[in-house]
Design a protein around this motif. Structure first.
Motif, PDB file in Angstrom:
ATOM      1  N   SER A  15       0.828  -1.213   0.000  1.00  0.00           N
ATOM      2  CA  SER A  15       0.000   0.000   0.000  1.00  0.00           C
ATOM      3  C   SER A  15       0.860   1.260   0.000  1.00  0.00           C
ATOM      4  CB  SER A  15      -0.925  -0.006   1.219  1.00  0.00           C
ATOM      5  OG  SER A  15      -1.780  -1.131   1.193  1.00  0.00           O
ATOM      6  N   LEU A  16       1.898   1.271   0.826  1.00  0.00           N
ATOM      7  CA  LEU A  16       2.779   2.440   0.868  1.00  0.00           C
ATOM      8  C   LEU A  16       3.555   2.594  -0.443  1.00  0.00           C
ATOM      9  CD1 LEU A  16       4.149   2.114   4.515  1.00  0.00           C
ATOM     10  CD2 LEU A  16       2.503   3.802   3.657  1.00  0.00           C
ATOM     11  N   ALA A  17       4.007   1.467  -0.994  1.00  0.00           N
ATOM     12  CA  ALA A  17       4.727   1.530  -2.266  1.00  0.00           C
ATOM     13  C   ALA A  17       3.811   2.017  -3.392  1.00  0.00           C
ATOM     14  CB  ALA A  17       5.320   0.164  -2.605  1.00  0.00           C
ATOM     15  N   MET A  18       2.548   1.581  -3.386  1.00  0.00           N
ATOM     16  CA  MET A  18       1.613   2.043  -4.410  1.00  0.00           C
ATOM     17  C   MET A  18       1.288   3.525  -4.239  1.00  0.00           C
ATOM     18  SD  MET A  18       1.170  -0.411  -6.463  1.00  0.00           S
ATOM     19  CE  MET A  18       2.775  -1.167  -6.115  1.00  0.00           C
ATOM     20  N   LEU A  19       1.228   4.008  -2.979  1.00  0.00           N
ATOM     21  CA  LEU A  19       1.055   5.444  -2.753  1.00  0.00           C
ATOM     22  C   LEU A  19       2.243   6.218  -3.313  1.00  0.00           C
ATOM     23  CD1 LEU A  19      -0.426   7.856  -1.522  1.00  0.00           C
ATOM     24  CD2 LEU A  19       0.711   7.332   0.663  1.00  0.00           C
ATOM     25  N   GLY A  20       3.449   5.672  -3.109  1.00  0.00           N
ATOM     26  CA  GLY A  20       4.625   6.313  -3.697  1.00  0.00           C
ATOM     27  C   GLY A  20       4.580   6.310  -5.210  1.00  0.00           C
ATOM     28  N   ARG A  21       4.070   5.238  -5.793  1.00  0.00           N
ATOM     29  CA  ARG A  21       3.978   5.180  -7.253  1.00  0.00           C
ATOM     30  C   ARG A  21       2.905   6.129  -7.772  1.00  0.00           C
ATOM     31  NH1 ARG A  21       4.218  -0.261 -10.951  1.00  0.00           N
ATOM     32  NH2 ARG A  21       3.771   0.713 -12.965  1.00  0.00           N
ATOM     33  N   LEU A  22       1.788   6.243  -7.048  1.00  0.00           N
ATOM     34  CA  LEU A  22       0.758   7.198  -7.448  1.00  0.00           C
ATOM     35  C   LEU A  22       1.318   8.625  -7.453  1.00  0.00           C
ATOM     36  CD1 LEU A  22      -2.930   7.251  -6.378  1.00  0.00           C
ATOM     37  CD2 LEU A  22      -1.583   9.316  -6.062  1.00  0.00           C
ATOM     38  N   CYS A  23       2.061   8.970  -6.416  1.00  0.00           N
ATOM     39  CA  CYS A  23       2.651  10.311  -6.339  1.00  0.00           C
ATOM     40  C   CYS A  23       3.727  10.505  -7.409  1.00  0.00           C
ATOM     41  CB  CYS A  23       3.236  10.543  -4.955  1.00  0.00           C
ATOM     42  SG  CYS A  23       1.999  10.645  -3.628  1.00  0.00           S
ATOM     43  N   ALA A  24       4.489   9.449  -7.695  1.00  0.00           N
ATOM     44  CA  ALA A  24       5.519   9.565  -8.733  1.00  0.00           C
ATOM     45  C   ALA A  24       4.883   9.773 -10.102  1.00  0.00           C
ATOM     46  CB  ALA A  24       6.399   8.313  -8.735  1.00  0.00           C
ATOM     47  N   ALA A  25       3.785   9.059 -10.382  1.00  0.00           N
ATOM     48  CA  ALA A  25       3.096   9.236 -11.656  1.00  0.00           C
ATOM     49  C   ALA A  25       2.492  10.632 -11.761  1.00  0.00           C
ATOM     50  CB  ALA A  25       2.011   8.172 -11.812  1.00  0.00           C
ATOM     51  N   SER A  26       1.905  11.129 -10.668  1.00  0.00           N
ATOM     52  CA  SER A  26       1.369  12.487 -10.662  1.00  0.00           C
ATOM     53  C   SER A  26       2.476  13.505 -10.878  1.00  0.00           C
ATOM     54  CB  SER A  26       0.645  12.752  -9.343  1.00  0.00           C
ATOM     55  OG  SER A  26      -0.422  11.852  -9.146  1.00  0.00           O
ATOM     56  N   SER A  27       3.609  13.274 -10.240  1.00  0.00           N
ATOM     57  CA  SER A  27       4.739  14.198 -10.400  1.00  0.00           C
ATOM     58  C   SER A  27       5.229  14.224 -11.837  1.00  0.00           C
ATOM     59  CB  SER A  27       5.876  13.787  -9.459  1.00  0.00           C
ATOM     60  OG  SER A  27       5.455  13.797  -8.111  1.00  0.00           O
ATOM     61  N   PHE A  28       5.261  13.072 -12.483  1.00  0.00           N
ATOM     62  CA  PHE A  28       5.700  13.018 -13.873  1.00  0.00           C
ATOM     63  C   PHE A  28       4.765  13.809 -14.779  1.00  0.00           C
ATOM     64  CE2 PHE A  28       8.980   9.538 -14.398  1.00  0.00           C
ATOM     65  CZ  PHE A  28       9.789  10.313 -15.197  1.00  0.00           C
ATOM     66  N   SER A  29       3.451  13.685 -14.544  1.00  0.00           N
ATOM     67  CA  SER A  29       2.503  14.412 -15.389  1.00  0.00           C
ATOM     68  C   SER A  29       2.640  15.917 -15.198  1.00  0.00           C
ATOM     69  CB  SER A  29       1.076  13.963 -15.065  1.00  0.00           C
ATOM     70  OG  SER A  29       0.752  14.246 -13.721  1.00  0.00           O
ATOM     71  N   VAL A  30       2.926  16.358 -13.976  1.00  0.00           N
ATOM     72  CA  VAL A  30       3.152  17.791 -13.731  1.00  0.00           C
ATOM     73  C   VAL A  30       4.490  18.222 -14.311  1.00  0.00           C
ATOM     74  CG1 VAL A  30       3.397  19.560 -11.951  1.00  0.00           C
ATOM     75  CG2 VAL A  30       1.724  17.737 -11.670  1.00  0.00           C
ATOM     76  N   PHE A  31       5.491  17.370 -14.171  1.00  0.00           N
ATOM     77  CA  PHE A  31       6.839  17.732 -14.620  1.00  0.00           C
ATOM     78  C   PHE A  31       6.904  17.921 -16.129  1.00  0.00           C
ATOM     79  CE2 PHE A  31      11.017  16.393 -16.203  1.00  0.00           C
ATOM     80  CZ  PHE A  31      11.820  17.317 -15.563  1.00  0.00           C
ATOM     81  N   TYR A  32       6.219  17.075 -16.878  1.00  0.00           N
ATOM     82  CA  TYR A  32       6.257  17.200 -18.338  1.00  0.00           C
ATOM     83  C   TYR A  32       5.647  18.524 -18.792  1.00  0.00           C
ATOM     84  CZ  TYR A  32       7.920  12.538 -19.530  1.00  0.00           C
ATOM     85  OH  TYR A  32       8.692  11.417 -19.696  1.00  0.00           O
ATOM     86  N   VAL A  33       4.636  18.993 -18.077  1.00  0.00           N
ATOM     87  CA  VAL A  33       4.064  20.306 -18.395  1.00  0.00           C
ATOM     88  C   VAL A  33       5.030  21.415 -18.003  1.00  0.00           C
ATOM     89  CG1 VAL A  33       2.153  21.877 -17.905  1.00  0.00           C
ATOM     90  CG2 VAL A  33       1.720  19.434 -18.164  1.00  0.00           C
ATOM     91  N   GLN A  34       5.630  21.294 -16.838  1.00  0.00           N
ATOM     92  CA  GLN A  34       6.499  22.349 -16.319  1.00  0.00           C
ATOM     93  C   GLN A  34       7.745  22.527 -17.171  1.00  0.00           C
ATOM     94  OE1 GLN A  34       8.636  21.594 -12.646  1.00  0.00           O
ATOM     95  NE2 GLN A  34       8.108  23.628 -11.887  1.00  0.00           N
ATOM     96  N   ILE A  35       8.390  21.449 -17.565  1.00  0.00           N
ATOM     97  CA  ILE A  35       9.624  21.571 -18.332  1.00  0.00           C
ATOM     98  C   ILE A  35       9.365  22.178 -19.711  1.00  0.00           C
ATOM     99  CG2 ILE A  35       9.515  19.234 -19.297  1.00  0.00           C
ATOM    100  CD1 ILE A  35      12.551  19.094 -19.054  1.00  0.00           C
ATOM    101  N   GLY A  36       8.203  21.882 -20.286  1.00  0.00           N
ATOM    102  CA  GLY A  36       7.874  22.485 -21.567  1.00  0.00           C
ATOM    103  C   GLY A  36       7.565  23.964 -21.458  1.00  0.00           C
ATOM    104  N   GLU A  37       7.058  24.402 -20.303  1.00  0.00           N
ATOM    105  CA  GLU A  37       6.717  25.809 -20.126  1.00  0.00           C
ATOM    106  C   GLU A  37       7.908  26.654 -19.694  1.00  0.00           C
ATOM    107  OE1 GLU A  37       2.029  25.250 -18.850  1.00  0.00           O
ATOM    108  OE2 GLU A  37       3.562  25.524 -17.305  1.00  0.00           O
ATOM    109  N   LEU A  38       8.915  26.055 -19.093  1.00  0.00           N
ATOM    110  CA  LEU A  38      10.063  26.818 -18.599  1.00  0.00           C
ATOM    111  C   LEU A  38      11.119  27.057 -19.676  1.00  0.00           C
ATOM    112  CD1 LEU A  38      10.678  25.388 -15.008  1.00  0.00           C
ATOM    113  CD2 LEU A  38      10.012  27.713 -15.619  1.00  0.00           C
ATOM    114  N   LEU A  39      11.305  26.126 -20.571  1.00  0.00           N
ATOM    115  CA  LEU A  39      12.371  26.244 -21.565  1.00  0.00           C
ATOM    116  C   LEU A  39      11.889  27.060 -22.757  1.00  0.00           C
ATOM    117  CD1 LEU A  39      13.627  22.552 -21.463  1.00  0.00           C
ATOM    118  CD2 LEU A  39      14.715  24.550 -20.423  1.00  0.00           C
TER     119      LEU A  39
END
Length: 429
Positions: free
Chosen positions: A319-343
């Motif tokens: 359960s804790l590992a899946m929570l970490g994976r959920l947060c990692a997947a959410s972070s990736f979706s935010v990161f792909y937007v952020q890196i495209g907007e900053l550069l």
């Protein structure tokens, strides 16, 4: 969400085929169809404009508008560019230098199409009374005369002004009168003194030349020539490495969770589907930087908490590992937007490619991190947790991009987010 669905499908294929050879064929041959994207996907209009290919950008925009039931006239983008160029030429300020010489007009209006729609930050306007402004204009005029007298002692005051008037008339510049010129110049001087602008004129001119002449030949090396762009690029690259290592290590660490491998992998793909809904709602309301920081920090703490769970409680660890994976997947979706907007647009694809390559090298450590489970089941999760928390903290050193214009040129990328506050938040009202 299709990506997360593909992870669930991969678990089902692996369970049904049970052979690595047939599984490799099933997950690789269908991708041959993706080569058809070359003829289906148009080029980015922003990238085309940044490269000076206005006609090609207009063609793409007209096709997109046609699909949406909008008819755009031929040549509308070029006419827009001409209008902006004409406005810029009218606003050009021509003043004599210390030698009493007036630069040529081409030094001011030789700008490329890459500046057609640049992002320019708003400057503060100083409201002064008429008496104060007139006094400033008088002081500026006296200072200008003093400089000319010191540099050319043999000329009288009348000859100096006569020479200046003749030189100004010889330059075909369209501005109303010398009074307006001195007025604009005086406002610049007041802004320089009262606002304490620290921007160096020589450096700004060099960046403007790079913006107008070098954007069409921009390369990844330009990412390291400007300090603000370099800082953002290095932080983004580190975050990409951290996210990639954490996300892939959580995927590879499935056999070490103490439950059925296929089931754990299927659950890992299933928990990603709601993560994208959550990330979408959060980053559109609270911005990118804080949402990325919170998701990575929470995911890291969830992984670190696995070290406190006894090994005979496997589903708590899952359960804790899946929570970490959920947060990692959410972070990736935010990161792909952020890196495209900053550069900036002119180097965005090249910079993201370079970061992706560096992150790919970092992924080589994933199997070695997972293999540490031979010593302790929680040790790989502990390393992932520390790396995720550190990356979450470093994301706060990036500026917010929500509701901000995208930087297109190198100058835009250097000026964007230069003076943001570390603990600033998005106004959600």
């Amino acid at each position: 969400m299709l990506f997360a669905s593909g992870m669930c499908l991969l678990a089902l294929l692996a369970y049904l085929l049970r052979d690595w050879f047939y599984l490799s064929l099933a997950t690789s041959l269908p991708f041959i169809l993706l080569f058809g994207y070359y003829w289906l996907i148009p080029e980015s209009p922003r990238w085309l404009v940044g490269r000076g290919r206005v006609a090609d950008a207009e063609k793409v925009l007209r096709n997109l508008a046609k699909r949406n039931g909008i008819i755009l006239p031929h040549g509308f983008l070029i006419e827009l560019h001409k209008k902006i160029k004409a406005d810029e030429d009218t606003d050009v300020l021509i003043v004599p230098n210390i030698n009493g010489q007036i630069p040529g007009k081409e030094d001011y209006i030789d700008r490329r199409i890459s500046n057609m729609l640049p992002y320019k930050p708003d400057f503060m306007k100083i409201n002064e009374s008429k008496e104060s402004l007139d006094k400033t204009i008088t002081d500026a005029s006296q200072n200008s005369r003093t400089d000319l007298e010191d540099h050319n002692d043999e000329m009288s005051k009348s000859e100096e002004f006569t020479s200046l008037e003749e030189q100004q008339k010889s330059v075909p510049v369209d501005y109303s009168s010398s009074i307006n010129t001195f007025r604009r110049k005086s406002i610049q001087i007041v802004n320089k003194i009262l606002l304490k602008e620290e921007e160096d004129i020589v450096e700004k001119k060099r960046m403007d030349d790079q913006n107008s002449e070098g954007d069409c030949k921009a390369s990844p090396l330009d990412l390291f020539r400007y300090p603000n762009i370099r800082k953002k690029f290095l932080i983004l690259t580190f975050n990409w490495i951290a996210l990639g290592v954490v996300y892939n290590s959580l995927s590879y660490n499935t056999p070490n969770l103490g439950v059925n491998d296929y089931l754990a992998f299927f659950i890992g793909g299933a928990v990603e589907i709601p993560s994208y809904f959550i990330a979408l709602q959060c980053m559109e309301r609270f911005g990118r930087r804080w949402v990325l920081c919170v998701f990575m920090s929470v995911g890291g703490l969830a992984c670190l908490s696995c070290a406190l769970v006894p090994e005979d409680w496997p589903w708590i660890t899952v359960s804790l590992a899946m929570l970490g994976r959920l947060c990692a997947a959410s972070s990736f979706s935010v990161f792909y937007v952020q890196i495209g907007e900053l550069l900036p647009t002119v180097v965005r694809a090249q910079a993201m490619g370079a970061s992706s390559v560096v992150a790919g090298v970092g992924l080589l450590t994933c199997p070695y991190i997972v293999s540490l489970a031979d010593h302790s089941r929680s040790l790989p999760l502990t390393i992932m947790g520390v790396l995720s928390v550190v990356a979450g903290i470093t994301s706060l050193f990036l500026p917010e991009t929500l509701n901000q214009p995208l930087p297109q040129t190198l100058e835009d990328g250097e000026s964007f987010g230069r003076d943001f506050k570390l603990l600033s938040c998005v106004d959600t009202r």
